[in-house]
Design a protein around this motif. Structure first.
Motif, PDB file in Angstrom:
ATOM      1  N   TYR A 174       0.825  -1.209   0.000  1.00  0.00           N
ATOM      2  CA  TYR A 174       0.000   0.000   0.000  1.00  0.00           C
ATOM      3  C   TYR A 174       0.861   1.262   0.000  1.00  0.00           C
ATOM      4  CZ  TYR A 174      -3.814  -3.211   1.204  1.00  0.00           C
ATOM      5  OH  TYR A 174      -4.727  -4.236   1.200  1.00  0.00           O
ATOM      6  N   GLY A 175       1.960   1.225   0.743  1.00  0.00           N
ATOM      7  CA  GLY A 175       2.847   2.389   0.782  1.00  0.00           C
ATOM      8  C   GLY A 175       3.466   2.681  -0.571  1.00  0.00           C
ATOM      9  N   ALA A 176       3.937   1.620  -1.251  1.00  0.00           N
ATOM     10  CA  ALA A 176       4.564   1.800  -2.558  1.00  0.00           C
ATOM     11  C   ALA A 176       3.564   2.340  -3.576  1.00  0.00           C
ATOM     12  CB  ALA A 176       5.155   0.471  -3.034  1.00  0.00           C
ATOM     13  N   ILE A 177       2.362   1.762  -3.572  1.00  0.00           N
ATOM     14  CA  ILE A 177       1.349   2.221  -4.532  1.00  0.00           C
ATOM     15  C   ILE A 177       0.929   3.658  -4.230  1.00  0.00           C
ATOM     16  CG2 ILE A 177      -0.994   1.834  -5.395  1.00  0.00           C
ATOM     17  CD1 ILE A 177      -0.566  -1.131  -4.952  1.00  0.00           C
ATOM     18  N   PHE A 178       0.783   3.983  -2.943  1.00  0.00           N
ATOM     19  CA  PHE A 178       0.372   5.341  -2.587  1.00  0.00           C
ATOM     20  C   PHE A 178       1.430   6.361  -3.014  1.00  0.00           C
ATOM     21  CE2 PHE A 178       0.208   8.971   0.281  1.00  0.00           C
ATOM     22  CZ  PHE A 178      -1.119   9.363   0.118  1.00  0.00           C
ATOM     23  N   CYS A 179       2.706   6.049  -2.796  1.00  0.00           N
ATOM     24  CA  CYS A 179       3.775   6.967  -3.214  1.00  0.00           C
ATOM     25  C   CYS A 179       3.765   7.147  -4.732  1.00  0.00           C
ATOM     26  CB  CYS A 179       5.135   6.438  -2.753  1.00  0.00           C
ATOM     27  SG  CYS A 179       5.378   6.522  -0.962  1.00  0.00           S
ATOM     28  N   LEU A 180       3.605   6.042  -5.444  1.00  0.00           N
ATOM     29  CA  LEU A 180       3.552   6.114  -6.905  1.00  0.00           C
ATOM     30  C   LEU A 180       2.324   6.905  -7.358  1.00  0.00           C
ATOM     31  CD1 LEU A 180       5.278   5.030  -9.240  1.00  0.00           C
ATOM     32  CD2 LEU A 180       3.786   3.042  -9.338  1.00  0.00           C
ATOM     33  N   LEU A 181       1.206   6.703  -6.650  1.00  0.00           N
ATOM     34  CA  LEU A 181      -0.018   7.429  -6.971  1.00  0.00           C
ATOM     35  C   LEU A 181       0.162   8.930  -6.745  1.00  0.00           C
ATOM     36  CD1 LEU A 181      -3.086   7.802  -7.426  1.00  0.00           C
ATOM     37  CD2 LEU A 181      -3.432   7.119  -5.051  1.00  0.00           C
ATOM     38  N   PHE A 202      -5.936   4.647 -12.369  1.00  0.00           N
ATOM     39  CA  PHE A 202      -5.657   3.212 -12.432  1.00  0.00           C
ATOM     40  C   PHE A 202      -5.017   2.741 -11.127  1.00  0.00           C
ATOM     41  CE2 PHE A 202      -2.650  -0.187 -14.086  1.00  0.00           C
ATOM     42  CZ  PHE A 202      -3.626  -1.172 -14.174  1.00  0.00           C
ATOM     43  N   LEU A 203      -4.024   3.492 -10.637  1.00  0.00           N
ATOM     44  CA  LEU A 203      -3.376   3.139  -9.374  1.00  0.00           C
ATOM     45  C   LEU A 203      -4.339   3.248  -8.201  1.00  0.00           C
ATOM     46  CD1 LEU A 203       0.061   4.974  -9.785  1.00  0.00           C
ATOM     47  CD2 LEU A 203      -0.337   2.520  -9.880  1.00  0.00           C
ATOM     48  N   LEU A 204      -5.116   4.328  -8.175  1.00  0.00           N
ATOM     49  CA  LEU A 204      -6.060   4.531  -7.074  1.00  0.00           C
ATOM     50  C   LEU A 204      -7.115   3.428  -7.043  1.00  0.00           C
ATOM     51  CD1 LEU A 204      -7.128   6.293  -4.772  1.00  0.00           C
ATOM     52  CD2 LEU A 204      -8.440   7.579  -6.483  1.00  0.00           C
ATOM     53  N   SER A 205      -7.637   3.072  -8.209  1.00  0.00           N
ATOM     54  CA  SER A 205      -8.667   2.025  -8.254  1.00  0.00           C
ATOM     55  C   SER A 205      -8.095   0.676  -7.837  1.00  0.00           C
ATOM     56  CB  SER A 205      -9.273   1.945  -9.663  1.00  0.00           C
ATOM     57  OG  SER A 205      -8.284   1.627 -10.632  1.00  0.00           O
ATOM     58  N   PHE A 206      -6.851   0.370  -8.241  1.00  0.00           N
ATOM     59  CA  PHE A 206      -6.232  -0.886  -7.811  1.00  0.00           C
ATOM     60  C   PHE A 206      -6.011  -0.889  -6.302  1.00  0.00           C
ATOM     61  CE2 PHE A 206      -2.265  -3.145  -6.696  1.00  0.00           C
ATOM     62  CZ  PHE A 206      -2.704  -4.440  -6.916  1.00  0.00           C
ATOM     63  N   LEU A 207      -5.582   0.241  -5.748  1.00  0.00           N
ATOM     64  CA  LEU A 207      -5.331   0.332  -4.316  1.00  0.00           C
ATOM     65  C   LEU A 207      -6.621   0.093  -3.521  1.00  0.00           C
ATOM     66  CD1 LEU A 207      -3.392   1.021  -1.991  1.00  0.00           C
ATOM     67  CD2 LEU A 207      -3.967   3.430  -2.341  1.00  0.00           C
ATOM     68  N   ILE A 208      -7.695   0.768  -3.936  1.00  0.00           N
ATOM     69  CA  ILE A 208      -8.963   0.616  -3.207  1.00  0.00           C
ATOM     70  C   ILE A 208      -9.531  -0.789  -3.400  1.00  0.00           C
ATOM     71  CG2 ILE A 208     -11.328   1.476  -3.003  1.00  0.00           C
ATOM     72  CD1 ILE A 208     -10.314   4.192  -3.870  1.00  0.00           C
ATOM     73  N   LEU A 209      -9.418  -1.335  -4.617  1.00  0.00           N
ATOM     74  CA  LEU A 209      -9.901  -2.696  -4.859  1.00  0.00           C
ATOM     75  C   LEU A 209      -9.152  -3.703  -3.994  1.00  0.00           C
ATOM     76  CD1 LEU A 209     -11.493  -4.843  -6.395  1.00  0.00           C
ATOM     77  CD2 LEU A 209      -9.754  -4.746  -8.204  1.00  0.00           C
ATOM     78  N   MET A 237     -14.115  -3.719  -8.909  1.00  0.00           N
ATOM     79  CA  MET A 237     -13.470  -4.473  -9.981  1.00  0.00           C
ATOM     80  C   MET A 237     -13.761  -3.841 -11.340  1.00  0.00           C
ATOM     81  SD  MET A 237     -14.196  -8.364  -8.645  1.00  0.00           S
ATOM     82  CE  MET A 237     -13.682  -9.167 -10.159  1.00  0.00           C
ATOM     83  N   VAL A 238     -15.024  -3.476 -11.567  1.00  0.00           N
ATOM     84  CA  VAL A 238     -15.398  -2.860 -12.838  1.00  0.00           C
ATOM     85  C   VAL A 238     -14.723  -1.496 -12.989  1.00  0.00           C
ATOM     86  CG1 VAL A 238     -17.331  -1.881 -14.137  1.00  0.00           C
ATOM     87  CG2 VAL A 238     -17.570  -4.098 -13.028  1.00  0.00           C
ATOM     88  N   ILE A 239     -14.711  -0.710 -11.920  1.00  0.00           N
ATOM     89  CA  ILE A 239     -14.059   0.611 -11.978  1.00  0.00           C
ATOM     90  C   ILE A 239     -12.566   0.461 -12.263  1.00  0.00           C
ATOM     91  CG2 ILE A 239     -13.438   2.612 -10.588  1.00  0.00           C
ATOM     92  CD1 ILE A 239     -16.151   2.307  -9.190  1.00  0.00           C
ATOM     93  N   PHE A 240     -11.926  -0.515 -11.614  1.00  0.00           N
ATOM     94  CA  PHE A 240     -10.499  -0.762 -11.857  1.00  0.00           C
ATOM     95  C   PHE A 240     -10.242  -1.124 -13.313  1.00  0.00           C
ATOM     96  CE2 PHE A 240      -7.446  -4.330 -12.282  1.00  0.00           C
ATOM     97  CZ  PHE A 240      -6.273  -3.620 -12.127  1.00  0.00           C
ATOM     98  N   ASN A 241     -11.060  -2.013 -13.858  1.00  0.00           N
ATOM     99  CA  ASN A 241     -10.878  -2.413 -15.249  1.00  0.00           C
ATOM    100  C   ASN A 241     -11.093  -1.245 -16.202  1.00  0.00           C
ATOM    101  OD1 ASN A 241     -10.341  -5.064 -14.526  1.00  0.00           O
ATOM    102  ND2 ASN A 241     -12.472  -5.687 -14.658  1.00  0.00           N
ATOM    103  N   ILE A 242     -12.101  -0.427 -15.943  1.00  0.00           N
ATOM    104  CA  ILE A 242     -12.374   0.723 -16.809  1.00  0.00           C
ATOM    105  C   ILE A 242     -11.217   1.718 -16.754  1.00  0.00           C
ATOM    106  CG2 ILE A 242     -13.854   2.756 -17.091  1.00  0.00           C
ATOM    107  CD1 ILE A 242     -16.226   1.017 -16.307  1.00  0.00           C
ATOM    108  N   CYS A 243     -10.710   1.997 -15.557  1.00  0.00           N
ATOM    109  CA  CYS A 243      -9.580   2.928 -15.434  1.00  0.00           C
ATOM    110  C   CYS A 243      -8.346   2.394 -16.163  1.00  0.00           C
ATOM    111  CB  CYS A 243      -9.256   3.156 -13.957  1.00  0.00           C
ATOM    112  SG  CYS A 243     -10.506   4.109 -13.072  1.00  0.00           S
TER     113      CYS A 243
END
Length: 545
Positions: A174-181, A202-209, A237-243
């Motif tokens: 989560y830390g790595a993704i948040f920094c990248l986000l 895309f990163l935000l949707s993956f993090l929340i998913l 899942m749908v939001i992540f795929n769309i992003c």
């Protein structure tokens, strides 16, 4: 296999580090059956023995009963913790029956608010003290979500060690993704880049998913909302795929490469989003889950397809994107195979999808950085070319006006700054006689002669038409006159040709040095222009200063 109660008993005195699911027996029983009747059916051999270390009964499956015989061969109670390592099961009814008639019953599931659990763990757990002799463990599972059942029976200390590892690994993820986000979102805002904005989504949707399906969302973000917990996974899942698809379409420039494919992908995203929203309105969670999981599989295939299109079109970032998509698909496939019991279910194989996605987003970040460098390089090249005369390769007026203020300010004694304005004599006659192509060749060669005669600190400019300008920095008027004389001599002696015809050209030069009357570069240019006019008026092919 139809099981008897003794054929899959489990010795509680032995530590079981892996799942014990394959030791259970399972059965579909009437919905109104009582726990005692279910136990009676189990003892009468109406349950079927499982064979996989993780069992998956699928999406929107009817309720399942699982049972196992547990044997404590010691004379003391054995403390164990039952862990069902799945965070999205709707209802769990867990009961333990001792052979002497004692019975304990527990209700779990995410249809309860998280704060109602007796512990702060994202998985479903129950602590037991198994008395000596035989006990029967029955579990009734009811869930619209995928009924995946990795079941452990472990010492509390062993489970705490696993929890500690999970805490560190998820913290890192989560830390790595948040920094990248955060970094990419700042780039999106700073550069006003839609591509970086889509990547941030895309990163935000993956993090929340990931937070949602791992159970951390229910644990940390919405512990009082079991209703949202039921719908979070399919919607996210749908939001992540769309992003992800929006980012891919933009990043790979699919609209430019193939407008039809672009429109098809956009239409697919809209249709699936409407399907899930419609299922939400109609309270059809099973339909939403089937659509979401189907879209997830389709998403991986589409990403590979789009990457292939980009590679075929020689898109510089297509290969990195394709490699990222392959890593994500392999990770997701590994997790799927582990869940379905085709390969051994371990913490690593179950979380392979996360590993694949981390590799995916890292490679995409590298591809974005590479694209950014390419764009910046092209921008810098365009800015450079905007200051260069394309015919002669000399600075143009724009470059002169950017460079001259700094030179002017740095020259304390203006008499050490001399300008030369150069005009090619009778150049129009060359164009009229030999053609404009030949005239361009003359200008190009004169530009080369100027460059060859420049000192390191001097600047040569194509001023316009057949006029050139030289800034002699750190040169007095007499020193500049010597340099200009040599330049004029080389221009006049160069043998130009057009086919069999030979000709030469001369230059008129006006020199002006800085003085107390010249307060701006423009005044110095006017002074040199007056001297050039004097040289041309007095017969050309001469220097006036």
């Amino acid at each position: 296999m139809i099981a008897s109660t003794s054929s899959f008993s489990l010795n509680l005195s032995i530590d079981h580090q892996s799942t014990i699911t394959e030791h259970f027996a399972a059965a579909h029983l009437p919905s109104n059956i009582s726990i005692n009747d279910a136990l009676h059916a189990y003892k009468n051999g109406q349950f079927q023995l499982l064979s996989d270390n993780v069992v998956n009964f699928g999406i929107d499956s009817p309720p399942m009963w699982l049972a196992i015989t547990l044997r404590n061969p010691t004379k003391m109670a054995i403390n164990k913790q039952l862990i069902i390592a799945n965070s999205w099961l709707d209802k769990l009814e867990i009961s333990v029956h001792h052979q002497q008639g004692d019975m304990r019953h527990f209700s779990r599931g995410d249809h309860f608010a998280f704060y109602q659990r007796n512990n702060n763990q994202r998985f479903f757990t129950v602590d037991f003290a198994f008395q000596p002799g035989i006990s029967y463990l029955l579990i009734r599972v009811e869930s619209v979500d995928p009924m995946v059942l990795p079941i452990y029976l472990a010492e509390q200390s062993d489970f705490n060690s696993q929890l500690l590892f999970d805490s560190y690994s998820y913290g890192f993820l989560y830390g790595a993704i948040f920094c990248l986000l955060a970094y990419n979102f700042m780039l999106a805002v700073g550069l006003r880049s839609i591509t970086y904005f889509y990547y941030s989504l895309f990163l935000l949707s993956f993090l929340i998913l990931n937070i949602s399906y791992s159970g951390h969302g229910f644990q940390w973000l919405w512990p009082h909302s079991p209703q949202w917990q039921q719908w979070a996974n399919p919607l996210l899942m749908v939001i992540f795929n769309i992003c992800g698809l929006l980012f891919a379409l933009r990043f790979l420039e699919i609209r430019r490469l193939n407008l039809s494919i672009y429109r098809c992908v956009i239409a697919l995203c809209i249709c699936l989003l409407l399907t899930v929203l419609g299922a939400l309105i109609l309270d059809q969670q099973g339909i939403s889950l089937l659509a979401a999981f189907g879209f997830m599989l389709l998403f991986s295939l589409i990403m590979l397809f789009l990457g292939g299109i980009a590679v075929a079109a020689s898109n510089a970032n297509g290969k990195l994107f394709l490699l990222a998509s392959i890593s994500s698909m392999l990770g997701t496939a590994t997790t799927g195979l582990a869940v379905w019991g085709i390969i051994p279910y371990t913490n690593l194989t179950f979380r392979a999808g996360e590993v694949g996605m981390v590799i995916d987003i890292t490679l995409l970040a590298l591809a974005l950085a590479r694209k950014f460098r390419t764009i910046e390089s092209e921008k810098q090249h365009a800015q450079y070319m905007a200051k260069i005369d394309p015919l002669t390769g000399l600075n143009n007026r724009r470059a002169f006006y950017e460079l001259m203020p700094a030179i002017w300010q740095s020259t304390t004694n203006k008499r050490n700054l001399t300008l030369a304005l150069i005009d090619l004599d009778y150049f129009k006659q060359i164009n009229d006689t030999y053609g404009h192509v030949c005239g361009d060749q003359v200008l190009n060669k004169v530009g080369s002669i100027l460059m060859q005669n420049l000192r390191e600190e001097d600047i040569a400019v194509r001023w316009g038409g057949e006029e050139f300008l030289i800034v002699y920095h750190h040169a007095t008027l007499s020193q500049a006159e010597i340099l200009a004389s040599e330049l004029a001599k080389q221009i006049a002696s160069y043998p130009f040709a057009k086919g069999e015809q030979r000709f030469t050209i001369t230059a008129s030069i006006g020199l002006a040095e800085g003085c107390s009357e010249c307060h701006t570069p423009g005044q110095l240019i006017d002074k040199a222009d007056n001297k050039l006019y004097q040289a041309k008026h007095e017969g050309r092919n001469q220097i006036r200063c």
